[in-house]
Design an enzyme around this catalytic site. Structure first.
Site: not given
Ligand code: PGA
Length: 255
Positions: A11-13, A98, A100, A170, A176, A216, A237-238
């Site tokens: 997930n490149w956000k 998600h 966010e 999640e 994150g 994470s 993610g990251g």
């Protein structure tokens, strides 16, 4: 019972630019081809780079997904993107729910359910994200929260349709933050969710639906998490923003 194939999605956000998105897609494609068919690899770029990434991935096994979708089919919904549009540019799935979207943009379970319905009706697959906040975990409400989120989103979703849904557990406190759930914490919730699916549908469906862990995930914790009982992959993610770390996570999946 066939083994559930692990699926590793990046997930490149709201990161990267067009050049970097295309370069990353190219590197992921090469890496995924080298890994072979034992693991499913997917990328989830920002909307505006979907088409460029789709071109880069054409003919490859890497699946393309979107980070969000509008629950409406079409019309005067300024700023929104429909499921049909996502399909049109080469997506095979989208994320819904998600954390966010839930916590920064206030999406409630009813909206998540409507988005899931829009994807299924358009012939797309869905990754349904669920997870508790730290306060909810600390007050022993984790199972209640993920049960509500899952049950509400799956209202009206048939047993045939739910096979096109992947769940992603999640925990909000792990996203994150660099603080991943332990393999035991992840597994406990995954097993709980599988039991829930068995009650909502039946045992066969519960065994077929994949449940990814997200929060994470990094190359150094991937093997432990991905080998935990009932963990069928990762939503990253990251660590998905660099081909090396993302591919190292994919390589850690049991194949
Ligand atoms: P993270 O994000 O890997 O950066 O924690 C996971 C996610 O939000 O899907």
């Amino acid at each position: 019972m066939p083994r559930r194939k692990p699926t590793i999605a990046g997930n490149w956000k709201m990161h990267l630019d067009r050049t970097k998105a295309v370069e990353l897609a190219r590197a992921v494609r090469r890496g995924a081809e080298a890994l072979g068919p034992g693991v499913d690899v997917a990328v989830v770029p920002p909307f505006v780079y979907l088409e460029a990434v789709a071109k880069e991935l054409a003919g490859s096994p890497v699946r393309l997904g979107a980070q969000n979708v509008c629950e409406q089919r079409e019309g005067a919904f300024t700023g929104e993107i429909s499921a049909a549009m996502l399909k049109d540019v080469g997506c095979s799935f989208a994320l819904v729910g998600h954390s966010e979207r839930r916590h920064v943009y206030g999406e409630d379970d009813a909206r998540v359910a409507a988005k899931l319905r829009a994807l299924l009706d358009a012939g797309l697959d869905a990754v349904l994200c669920v997870g508790e906040t730290l306060a909810e975990r600390d007050s022993n409400r984790t199972e209640y929260v993920v049960r509500e989120q899952t049950t509400q989103a799956l209202l009206g979703v048939s047993a045939d349709e739910v096979r096109r849904v992947t769940l992603a557990y999640e925990p909000v406190w792990a996203i994150g933050t660099g603080r991943n759930a332990t393999a035991v914490q992840a597994s406990d919730v995954h097993l709980y969710l599988r039991g829930l699916l068995s009650g909502l549908y039946d045992g066969q469906v519960a065994e077929a639906v994949r449940i990814q862990y997200g929060g994470s995930v990094k190359p150094d914790n991937a093997a432990e998490l991905l080998n935990a009982p009932s963990v069928d992959g990762a939503l990253v993610g990251g660590a998905s923003l660099k081909a090396d770390s993302f591919l190292a996570i994919a390589a850690a999946a049991p194949r």
